[in-house]
Design a protein around this motif. Structure first.
Motif, mmCIF file in Angstrom:
data_model
loop_
_atom_site.group_PDB
_atom_site.id
_atom_site.type_symbol
_atom_site.label_atom_id
_atom_site.label_comp_id
_atom_site.label_asym_id
_atom_site.label_seq_id
_atom_site.Cartn_x
_atom_site.Cartn_y
_atom_site.Cartn_z
ATOM 1 N N UNK A 1 0.866 -1.247 0.038
ATOM 2 C CA UNK A 1 0.017 0.028 -0.079
ATOM 3 C C UNK A 1 0.822 1.138 -0.008
ATOM 4 N N UNK A 2 0.610 2.143 -0.909
ATOM 5 C CA UNK A 2 1.220 3.491 -0.470
ATOM 6 C C UNK A 2 0.820 4.115 0.713
ATOM 7 N N UNK A 3 2.034 4.811 1.216
ATOM 8 C CA UNK A 3 1.603 5.571 2.599
ATOM 9 C C UNK A 3 0.444 6.748 2.554
ATOM 10 N N UNK A 4 -0.099 7.035 3.576
ATOM 11 C CA UNK A 4 -1.145 7.977 3.384
ATOM 12 C C UNK A 4 -0.744 9.423 2.853
ATOM 13 N N UNK A 5 -1.575 9.795 2.113
ATOM 14 C CA UNK A 5 -1.063 11.339 1.681
ATOM 15 C C UNK A 5 -1.523 12.695 2.538
ATOM 16 N N UNK B 1 -7.555 9.830 8.794
ATOM 17 C CA UNK B 1 -8.739 9.907 9.513
ATOM 18 C C UNK B 1 -9.950 8.858 8.712
ATOM 19 N N UNK B 2 -9.930 9.013 7.465
ATOM 20 C CA UNK B 2 -10.837 8.268 6.637
ATOM 21 C C UNK B 2 -10.714 6.613 6.837
ATOM 22 N N UNK B 3 -9.378 6.248 6.739
ATOM 23 C CA UNK B 3 -9.071 4.865 6.945
ATOM 24 C C UNK B 3 -9.332 4.359 8.149
ATOM 25 N N UNK B 4 -8.941 5.355 9.244
ATOM 26 C CA UNK B 4 -9.412 4.885 10.777
ATOM 27 C C UNK B 4 -10.880 4.660 10.870
ATOM 28 N N UNK B 5 -11.643 5.438 10.074
ATOM 29 C CA UNK B 5 -13.036 5.440 10.308
ATOM 30 C C UNK B 5 -13.633 4.191 9.707
ATOM 31 N N UNK B 6 -13.173 3.651 8.527
ATOM 32 C CA UNK B 6 -13.471 2.385 7.776
ATOM 33 C C UNK B 6 -12.975 1.241 8.958
#
Length: 109
Positions: free
Chosen positions: A10-14, A20-25
């Protein structure tokens, strides 16, 4: 410069908003763990079982799964077939329904 990939590909977060969106999911998926769900498949079968995990290809693992066939002219409604542990390929999933927790059920920590 080429994009840096993590060990899992996976690419590192931009930015912080992506994190925050990834943590919510992730929290949403974690809230579904060990909950009963019904998965409708493209061939008309339904599987009901306990949600154990998923992967990046949207494959779902159900524990204590039971298979229900769609009733038709040639097959009347039958008893479910017990599968136990089942992997449902993500590309065959049409819909997922999660069972609501009843108010009377005990809460476990």
């Amino acid at each position: 410069m080429a994009a840096v990939l993590e060990e899992n590909g996976c690419s590192p977060p931009a930015g912080d908003s992506d994190v925050e969106a990834g943590d919510g999911a992730r929290h949403k998926l974690e809230s579904l763990l060990n909950r009963n769900m019904r998965i409708e498949m493209t061939d008309g079968r339904s599987l009901i079982g306990c949600f154990l995990c998923t992967d990046r290809d949207c494959n779902v693992i159900l524990g204590s799964a039971q298979e229900f066939l769609r009733p038709s002219d040639s097959f009347p409604v039958r008893e479910p077939r017990v599968l136990g542990l089942a992997m449902v390929p993500g590309h065959h999933i049409v819909s997922i329904q999660v069972e609501l927790e009843s108010v009377a059920s005990p809460q476990y920590l």
